[in-house]
Design a protein around this motif. Structure first.
Motif, PDB file in Angstrom:
ATOM      1  N   LYS A  51      31.271  14.807 -18.364  1.00 14.14           N
ATOM      2  CA  LYS A  51      31.251  15.622 -17.142  1.00 14.14           C
ATOM      3  C   LYS A  51      32.136  16.855 -17.299  1.00 14.14           C
ATOM      4  CE  LYS A  51      28.637  12.682 -14.981  1.00 14.14           C
ATOM      5  NZ  LYS A  51      27.219  12.848 -15.222  1.00 14.14           N
ATOM      6  N   LEU A  89      34.129  31.011 -15.066  1.00 17.17           N
ATOM      7  CA  LEU A  89      34.487  29.968 -14.102  1.00 17.17           C
ATOM      8  C   LEU A  89      34.784  30.514 -12.712  1.00 17.17           C
ATOM      9  CD1 LEU A  89      36.648  27.738 -16.445  1.00 17.17           C
ATOM     10  CD2 LEU A  89      34.442  27.127 -15.421  1.00 17.17           C
ATOM     11  N   SER A  91      33.020  32.424 -11.058  1.00 15.47           N
ATOM     12  CA  SER A  91      31.765  32.371 -10.312  1.00 15.47           C
ATOM     13  C   SER A  91      31.414  30.955  -9.873  1.00 15.47           C
ATOM     14  CB  SER A  91      30.616  32.917 -11.171  1.00 15.47           C
ATOM     15  OG  SER A  91      30.867  34.249 -11.525  1.00 15.47           O
ATOM     16  N   TYR A  92      32.056  29.974 -10.478  1.00 16.02           N
ATOM     17  CA  TYR A  92      31.745  28.565 -10.196  1.00 16.02           C
ATOM     18  C   TYR A  92      33.005  27.803  -9.778  1.00 16.02           C
ATOM     19  CZ  TYR A  92      27.427  29.803 -12.502  1.00 16.02           C
ATOM     20  OH  TYR A  92      26.251  30.411 -12.843  1.00 16.02           O
ATOM     21  N   ARG A  93      33.862  28.478  -9.061  1.00 19.06           N
ATOM     22  CA  ARG A  93      35.134  27.894  -8.643  1.00 19.06           C
ATOM     23  C   ARG A  93      34.912  26.540  -7.961  1.00 19.06           C
ATOM     24  NH1 ARG A  93      39.156  32.168  -6.751  1.00 19.06           N
ATOM     25  NH2 ARG A  93      38.243  32.821  -8.688  1.00 19.06           N
ATOM     26  N   GLY A  94      35.576  25.512  -8.473  1.00 18.55           N
ATOM     27  CA  GLY A  94      35.494  24.179  -7.890  1.00 18.55           C
ATOM     28  C   GLY A  94      34.277  23.377  -8.335  1.00 18.55           C
ATOM     29  N   TYR A  95      33.363  23.999  -9.059  1.00 17.84           N
ATOM     30  CA  TYR A  95      32.150  23.305  -9.466  1.00 17.84           C
ATOM     31  C   TYR A  95      32.379  22.431 -10.695  1.00 17.84           C
ATOM     32  CZ  TYR A  95      27.160  22.577 -10.190  1.00 17.84           C
ATOM     33  OH  TYR A  95      25.920  22.020 -10.334  1.00 17.84           O
ATOM     34  N   PHE A  96      33.188  22.907 -11.630  1.00 17.44           N
ATOM     35  CA  PHE A  96      33.480  22.156 -12.853  1.00 17.44           C
ATOM     36  C   PHE A  96      34.934  21.707 -12.827  1.00 17.44           C
ATOM     37  CE2 PHE A  96      30.115  25.177 -14.042  1.00 17.44           C
ATOM     38  CZ  PHE A  96      29.148  24.293 -14.463  1.00 17.44           C
ATOM     39  N   GLU A  97      35.136  20.405 -12.980  1.00 17.30           N
ATOM     40  CA  GLU A  97      36.496  19.865 -12.942  1.00 17.30           C
ATOM     41  C   GLU A  97      37.216  20.033 -14.278  1.00 17.30           C
ATOM     42  OE1 GLU A  97      37.037  15.977 -11.251  1.00 17.30           O
ATOM     43  OE2 GLU A  97      35.211  16.235 -10.058  1.00 17.30           O
ATOM     44  N   CYS A  99      36.926  21.522 -18.501  1.00 16.22           N
ATOM     45  CA  CYS A  99      36.207  22.262 -19.535  1.00 16.22           C
ATOM     46  C   CYS A  99      36.966  22.119 -20.848  1.00 16.22           C
ATOM     47  CB  CYS A  99      36.007  23.725 -19.159  1.00 16.22           C
ATOM     48  SG  CYS A  99      37.487  24.725 -19.145  1.00 16.22           S
TER      49      CYS A  99
END
Length: 124
Positions: A51, A89, A91-97, A99
């Protein structure tokens, strides 16, 4: 890979081959050749098992030594990749926990791939 013409075409070919390998390994393609003012990330994929979002630097080398390709990802290059990843990231703040940063070195002569997962940290 810098430059134009044949070198760029060879780089794109090996990026495509690495992407094929990653997809066969269960990763999902997010985007490729993502650019910001800081630089470029060759591949961005999602590791569904862990994930996490994976930023992948691909180095194609004619040398027999795959380690040579790893040394090409020096401190300056790592910092540029980190900054470009941060740009993505935002643009995707909070979407990916989580990396990570991987490096895949490919031998142009043999097609052998050396995949170093978690090659460097997200912090400089």
């Amino acid at each position: 890979m810098k430059g134009g013409g044949m070198a760029k075409e060879v780089g794109l070919l090996f990026e495509w081959r690495v992407l094929e390998m990653l997809v066969r390994s269960g990763y999902k393609e997010v985007t490729s050749n993502y650019r910001s003012r800081f630089g470029e990330v060759d591949l961005i994929v999602f590791d569904d098992k862990q994930k996490c979002l994976v930023f992948v630097e691909v180095k194609a080398r004619s040398s027999y030594s795959l380690v040579y390709g790893l040394s090409a990802v020096d401190l300056k290059k790592r910092n540029n990749i980190r900054k470009t990843a941060d740009h993505f990231l935002q643009s995707y703040r909070g979407y990916f926990e989580y990396c990570r940063f991987d490096v895949v070195v490919v031998s142009i002569l043999t097609g052998t791939m050396f995949w170093l997962q978690d090659a460097f940290s997200g912090e400089g």
